[in-house]
Design a protein around this motif. Structure first.
Motif, short mmCIF file in Angstrom:
data_model
loop_
_atom_site.label_atom_id
_atom_site.label_comp_id
_atom_site.label_asym_id
_atom_site.label_seq_id
_atom_site.Cartn_x
_atom_site.Cartn_y
_atom_site.Cartn_z
N GLY A 1 -2.95 -5.84 -6.80
CA GLY A 1 -2.34 -4.83 -5.95
C GLY A 1 -1.39 -3.92 -6.69
N VAL A 2 -0.62 -4.49 -7.61
CA VAL A 2 0.28 -3.66 -8.42
C VAL A 2 -0.53 -2.70 -9.28
N LEU B 1 -3.59 -1.56 -8.66
CA LEU B 1 -4.18 -0.54 -7.79
C LEU B 1 -3.15 0.50 -7.36
N SER B 2 -1.95 0.05 -7.03
CA SER B 2 -0.90 0.98 -6.63
C SER B 2 -0.49 1.89 -7.77
N CYS B 3 -0.39 1.34 -8.97
CA CYS B 3 -0.03 2.17 -10.12
C CYS B 3 -1.11 3.20 -10.42
N PHE B 4 -2.37 2.79 -10.35
CA PHE B 4 -3.46 3.75 -10.53
C PHE B 4 -3.44 4.80 -9.42
N GLY B 5 -3.12 4.39 -8.20
CA GLY B 5 -3.04 5.34 -7.09
C GLY B 5 -1.96 6.37 -7.31
N ILE B 6 -0.79 5.93 -7.75
CA ILE B 6 0.30 6.87 -8.03
C ILE B 6 -0.08 7.79 -9.18
N ILE C 1 -6.22 6.41 -1.43
CA ILE C 1 -6.98 5.21 -1.08
C ILE C 1 -6.57 4.05 -1.98
N LEU C 2 -6.41 4.31 -3.27
CA LEU C 2 -5.99 3.24 -4.19
C LEU C 2 -4.58 2.74 -3.86
N PHE C 3 -3.67 3.65 -3.52
CA PHE C 3 -2.31 3.25 -3.20
C PHE C 3 -2.28 2.38 -1.95
N LEU C 4 -3.00 2.78 -0.91
CA LEU C 4 -3.01 1.98 0.32
C LEU C 4 -3.70 0.64 0.11
N ALA C 5 -4.77 0.62 -0.70
CA ALA C 5 -5.43 -0.66 -0.99
C ALA C 5 -4.50 -1.56 -1.81
N THR D 1 0.80 -5.30 6.17
CA THR D 1 0.64 -3.85 6.01
C THR D 1 0.44 -3.20 7.37
N ALA D 2 -0.42 -3.78 8.20
CA ALA D 2 -0.63 -3.24 9.54
C ALA D 2 0.65 -3.33 10.37
#
Length: 132
Positions: free
Chosen positions: A11-12, A14-19, A40-44, A55-56
């Protein structure tokens, strides 16, 4: 110390790639594909870090429903190839969602700057007498 699971590590990442993709999409004049992929990557990544149920719960609390609708509506606008308007709506929703977190983050940064090693490092970088 809290143990970090493999899903949280993913998750970290994916979030870093999203940012990264969001910043790169903004640098390339709001490229809608990069911005949508980054969102999409940040939310995933967020879902991998804290879990789907949390998250929900975070996005659909009664007091955060307006902010969540702006944020997720902005993501939807970016995905539908309206990147400039979508990023404006999304950033407004982001500020509304995380406005209670900003004082905590700034307080943490204040304590980081009071550390002896970092305070000397920042005092050297702030008093540069270079003529360049």
């Amino acid at each position: 110390m809290v143990p970090v699971t493999e899903f949280q590590k993913i998750g970290v990442g994916l979030s870093c790639f999203g940012i990264f993709f969001i910043l790169f999409g903004v640098l390339l004049y709001f490229d809608s594909v990069l911005l949508a992929f980054g969102n999409i990557l940040f939310l995933a990544g967020l879902a991998f870090i804290i879990g789907l149920r949390r998250t929900a719960h975070f996005f659909f609390q009664r007091q955060k429903l307006k902010a969540s609708s702006f944020f997720l509506g902005g993501v939807a606008l970016v995905v539908l190839r309206w990147p400039r308007i979508g990023m404006l709506v999304e950033s407004y929703g982001f500020v509304l969602l995380f406005k209670s977190f900003f004082p905590v983050a700034f307080g943490f940064l204040g304590t980081v700057f009071n550390m002896p090693f970092l305070s000397t490092l920042f005092s050297f970088s702030g008093s540069s007498s270079s003529v360049v």
